[in-house]
Design a protein around this motif. Structure first.
Motif: not given
Length: 150
Positions: A1-13, A17-27
């Motif tokens: 697990m790298d920093d990008v994965d951790r950012k994905i997990l932080a955003e989803l926590q 309900r983020l869409t993949v598009t919104e999540l991708a923009a945030r990370v």
């Protein structure tokens, strides 16, 4: 697990309900790599599921208690029977096995004190292997459902 994965997990926590598009923009990833990482986090079990956080009072569950359970006996069958029975009690929100004394900690939500007393007397006190129950009432939540640190 790298920093990008951790950012994905932080955003989803913060917002599951983020869409993949919104999540991708945030990370700061394009959609396809973000989607692949998300699926891998789900497949690996790092993401165990998605759920709504519901206000207990909206469901009429205005009373919460912590119940400490000391076991009379802790052989494999008794422990398995106790844990299976606790898992079937819908008012038990969390159940944790502890080292030392007491043996278990249960977080219980009911409508009121009378409902808690009925659950305590009729169900909790009759669980397999229980020697003693001790409970304390939750006055207020200071920290609740905090996201895991990244």
């Amino acid at each position: 697990m790298d920093d990008v994965d951790r950012k994905i997990l932080a955003e989803l926590q913060e917002d599951g309900r983020l869409t993949v598009t919104e999540l991708a923009a945030r990370v700061r990833l394009s959609v396809s790599p973000c989607h692949r990482r998300l699926r891998e986090l789900e497949r690996s079990g790092a993401i165990q599921g998605y759920r709504a956080v519901v206000d207990a009072t909206a469901l009429g569950l205005n009373f919460e208690a912590l119940v400490f359970v000391s076991m009379r006996q802790e052989d494999r069958d008794t422990v398995a029977g106790f844990e299976r029975a606790v898992g079937e009690l819908e008012h038990v929100l969390d159940a944790q096995r502890l080292f030392g004394e007491p043996d278990y900690l249960l977080r219980v939500a009911t409508a009121d004190l009378a409902a808690f007393q009925r659950l305590y007397d009729e169900r909790l006190a009759t669980l397999p292997g229980v020697q003693r129950l001790t409970s304390t009432l939750v006055m207020k939540h200071v920290v609740r459902d905090r996201p895991l640190p990244a």
